[in-house]
Every structure is written in structure tokens, then in C-alpha cells.
Design an enzyme around this catalytic site. Structure first.
Site, mmCIF file in Angstrom:
data_model
loop_
_atom_site.group_PDB
_atom_site.id
_atom_site.type_symbol
_atom_site.label_atom_id
_atom_site.label_comp_id
_atom_site.label_asym_id
_atom_site.label_seq_id
_atom_site.Cartn_x
_atom_site.Cartn_y
_atom_site.Cartn_z
ATOM 1 C CG HIS A 120 5.233 -6.993 -11.704
ATOM 2 N ND1 HIS A 120 4.629 -8.005 -12.389
ATOM 3 C CD2 HIS A 120 5.214 -5.914 -12.522
ATOM 4 C CE1 HIS A 120 4.244 -7.575 -13.576
ATOM 5 N NE2 HIS A 120 4.588 -6.312 -13.675
ATOM 6 C CE LYS A 122 0.931 -5.783 -11.827
ATOM 7 N NZ LYS A 122 1.593 -6.823 -12.541
ATOM 8 C CG ASP A 127 -12.512 -4.753 6.450
ATOM 9 O OD1 ASP A 127 -11.902 -3.700 6.681
ATOM 10 O OD2 ASP A 127 -13.672 -4.769 5.996
#
Length: 181
Positions: A120, A122, A127
Site C-alpha cells: 500500500h 505511495k 534525487d
């Protein structure tokens, strides 16, 4: 003349010492939040992807957003090293598979992970110093229909390293996605 030479040498030595002690400028950490369906969540995600200069590491649950796909491909085409790992079960729809095919066909490595009931996460790490996290799935529904949030944490390399370690474990447990066309 001898006095002038010694004085000149001393001054140039001091200048050299002061230049050698200059530390590189480090950007101040900052945090920014965005929300949907108001529109600021998607805009922050796209701005974060677009800001990448060397690398993007992304992990997501559901992946169907044409806007995010387009931004990732454009960033990859600028020479940024992009890699994505997604939840396997959350991306079985035709829309998800079409989005995954587009990024893989553009040369972006993508893996799916099925080790968990739901992967789950996200998250986007840019960089090695900026993190995008929150509830925002990379879908049009998240952008336009759901109540979602995005948090961007910039210039925090130590925190980014923690997320990169987590990302790497999910990548290592994943399977390469092959385009169906």
C-alpha cells in the site's frame, strides 16, 4: 620590497584559508502539503517528478494516471534514472496494465510485488533527498474523485535514505513487468 612580498603572501594565504573553509550551501528542508480533489495533490506529484535531476524511485499501490505516466516518461527521456515497483494485485486492471506497458516500453524498469496482502506504499523519492508520500494513489480517481493527501519533504537526505532502503526491499522482492505489446 621584501616586506611587501611577505605581506602579499600572508594576505593570499588568508584568502586561501577562508576559501578552503567555505562549506557547500545546503538547501533548507521544507515541507508542503497538497489535497485532492482540490487539485493541489496531483500538481505536487507532477512538480516533484518534474524536479528530478538524477533519480526517481517510486512505489505505489494503484497506477493508472495518464498524467503521472506522461511525467515519468518525460523525466526518463531527460536522462533521469527512473525505477518503479507496484503492488501486483492492485494493478491487474486493463487501465493499470496499459499504464505499466507505456512506462516499460519507454525503457523504465518496473516490477510488481506480491509479497504482501497489499503493498500500500505511495511514495516517490527524488534525487536521494526529496520524498513524496501520503494517501494519494497514482490514479485519476485519486486526483478527481477521492479525498487524498500528498506530503512533499524536500532536502532531507537522511529521511530519503530510510525510504530508499524500504523501496529497495520492495524492489528486491518484486518481479520484472514485461509489456504485453
Amino acid at each position: 620590497m621584501h616586506y611587501f612580498s611577505c605581506r602579499q603572501l600572508a594576505v593570499s594565504g588568508l584568502v586561501c584559508l577562508s576559501l578552503c573553509s567555505i562549506q557547500p550551501a545546503t538547501a533548507t528542508p521544507s515541507v508542503q502539503a497538497g489535497f485532492s480533489p482540490e487539485g493541489s495533490a496531483m500538481q505536487l506529484v507532477l512538480d516533484t517528478i518534474g524536479s528530478a535531476k538524477k533519480s526517481i524511485r517510486m512505489m505505489g499501490y494503484s497506477f493508472t494516471s495518464p498524467e503521472v505516466v506522461k511525467a515519468l516518461v518525460a523525466t526518463h527521456q531527460r536522462g533521469v534514472d527512473v525505477k518503479i515497483v507496484l503492488d501486483e494485485k492492485g494493478n491487474r486492471s486493463k487501465a493499470s496494465q496499459a499504464a505499466m506497458n507505456v512506462v516499460v516500453n519507454a525503457g523504465i524498469p518496473l516490477r510488481t510485488n506480491r509479497q504482501f496482502a497489499i503493498m500500500h506504499d505511495k511514495v516517490i523519492i527524488v534525487d536521494d533527498r526529496t520524498i513524496e508520500a501520503g494517501s494519494f494513489n497514482y490514479t485519476r480517481s485519486a486526483a478527481h474523485r477521492n479525498s487524498e493527501n500528498v506530503l512533499i519533504i524536500r532536502n532531507m537526505p537522511e529521511l530519503a535514505q530510510t525510504y530508499l532502503t524500504h523501496w529497495q526491499s520492495r524492489w528486491d522482492g518484486g518481479t520484472d513487468w514485461s509489456s504485453s505489446y
